[in-house]
Design an enzyme around this catalytic site. Structure first.
Site, PDB file in Angstrom:
ATOM      1  N   GLY A 156       0.734  -1.266   0.006  1.00 50.35           N
ATOM      2  CA  GLY A 156       0.027  -0.071   0.018  1.00 50.35           C
ATOM      3  C   GLY A 156       0.929   1.311  -0.030  1.00 50.35           C
ATOM      4  O   GLY A 156       0.304   2.278   0.578  1.00 50.35           O
ATOM      5  N   HIS A 170      -0.058   1.471 -13.084  1.00 52.68           N
ATOM      6  CA  HIS A 170       0.744   0.244 -13.515  1.00 52.68           C
ATOM      7  C   HIS A 170       2.400   0.792 -13.723  1.00 52.68           C
ATOM      8  O   HIS A 170       2.620   1.794 -14.091  1.00 52.68           O
ATOM      9  CB  HIS A 170       0.468  -0.315 -14.920  1.00 52.68           C
ATOM     10  CG  HIS A 170       1.108  -1.302 -15.483  1.00 52.68           C
ATOM     11  ND1 HIS A 170       0.777  -2.657 -14.962  1.00 52.68           N
ATOM     12  CD2 HIS A 170       2.184  -1.618 -16.323  1.00 52.68           C
ATOM     13  CE1 HIS A 170       1.768  -3.649 -15.288  1.00 52.68           C
ATOM     14  NE2 HIS A 170       2.386  -3.073 -16.425  1.00 52.68           N
ATOM     15  N   GLU A 187     -12.290  -3.141 -20.564  1.00 58.33           N
ATOM     16  CA  GLU A 187     -12.536  -4.486 -20.417  1.00 58.33           C
ATOM     17  C   GLU A 187     -11.301  -5.350 -20.696  1.00 58.33           C
ATOM     18  O   GLU A 187     -10.944  -6.504 -20.613  1.00 58.33           O
ATOM     19  CB  GLU A 187     -13.733  -5.085 -21.562  1.00 58.33           C
ATOM     20  CG  GLU A 187     -15.008  -4.766 -21.137  1.00 58.33           C
ATOM     21  CD  GLU A 187     -15.546  -3.371 -21.988  1.00 58.33           C
ATOM     22  OE1 GLU A 187     -14.583  -2.721 -22.095  1.00 58.33           O
ATOM     23  OE2 GLU A 187     -16.642  -3.234 -22.024  1.00 58.33           O
TER      24      GLU A 187
END
Ligand code: GAR
Length: 206
Positions: free
Chosen positions: A15, A112, A150
């Site tokens: 975290g 990312h 998606e």
């Protein structure tokens, strides 16, 4: 009056990106958003301790040993209970189905640790991303904040920052540099940007 967007941060581990968001909230730079929930896909992770240290409610929605459907139904229930406007994936390592993602259009954002479209998609997460970058011998890597659709790591890119790779780098050293020089800066900026949009949309409707 300004309505702040309600943020849920989804985590699975240490975290540090969550910590960057909590700090930016405390320093006043997350002025259009409020972290109302930290949700972990694994019990006992340090991210939950960080949430508690900052007085933010934490919840565990376990992924292990159950169907994707059950997992996502419980996750959705938590998000609705806390009236969440924006979902931030900050080191969240469970896959979300296309069905789930379609329920939150432009409302899920992910960090990312590479310059997408390099080293992303299935199997690329955490340290593995940096191992792959070093194996390939690239000289520059970085981080990307993007909306989630998606396609894994396929949504619109919001922010990117390049980070230099040095000759003696190990995956761990590189991971730390990418976090310090890119992730912990980009994620709070992107989240504030999205929260501002959401709160302005809300204001124009009311
Ligand atoms: C971060 O480097 C984040 O970019 C990465 O996991 C790490 C979590 O660290 N996420 C991915 O690889 C997603 N594909 P943290 O728990 O200390 O924020």
């Amino acid at each position: 009056m300004l309505t702040r967007a309600r943020i849920a941060v989804l985590v699975s581990g240490g975290g540090t990106n969550l910590e960057a968001l909590l700090r930016s909230q405390e320093q006043g730079s997350l002025s259009h958003g409020e972290i109302v929930l930290v949700c972990s896909s694994r019990p006992g992770v340090y991210a939950l301790t960080r949430a508690a240290n900052h007085g933010v409610p934490g919840a565990v929605v376990s992924r292990a040993g159950r169907s994707q459907e059950d997992f996502e139904a419980e996750l959705q229930e938590q998000l609705l209970r806390y009236q969440v406007d924006l979902i931030v994936l900050a080191g969240f390592l469970s896959i979300l189905s296309a069905d789930f993602v379609r329920r939150w259009p432009d409302r899920i954002v992910n960090i990312h640790p590479s310059l997408i479209p390099s080293f992303c998609g299935k199997g690329y997460y955490g340290l593995r991303v940096h191992e792959a970058a070093l194996e390939r011998g690239v000289k520059v890597t970085g981080a990307t904040v993007h909306l989630v659709n998606e396609i894994p790591d396929g949504g619109r890119i919001l922010l990117q920052k390049a980070v230099e790779i040095l000759p003696e780098d190990t995956p761990e050293i590189l991971q730390r540099r990418v976090m310090e020089q890119a992730e912990w800066i980009l994620l709070p900026q992107a989240v504030e940007m999205l929260c501002k949009q959401i709160s302005e949309e809300g204001a124009s409707r009311s």
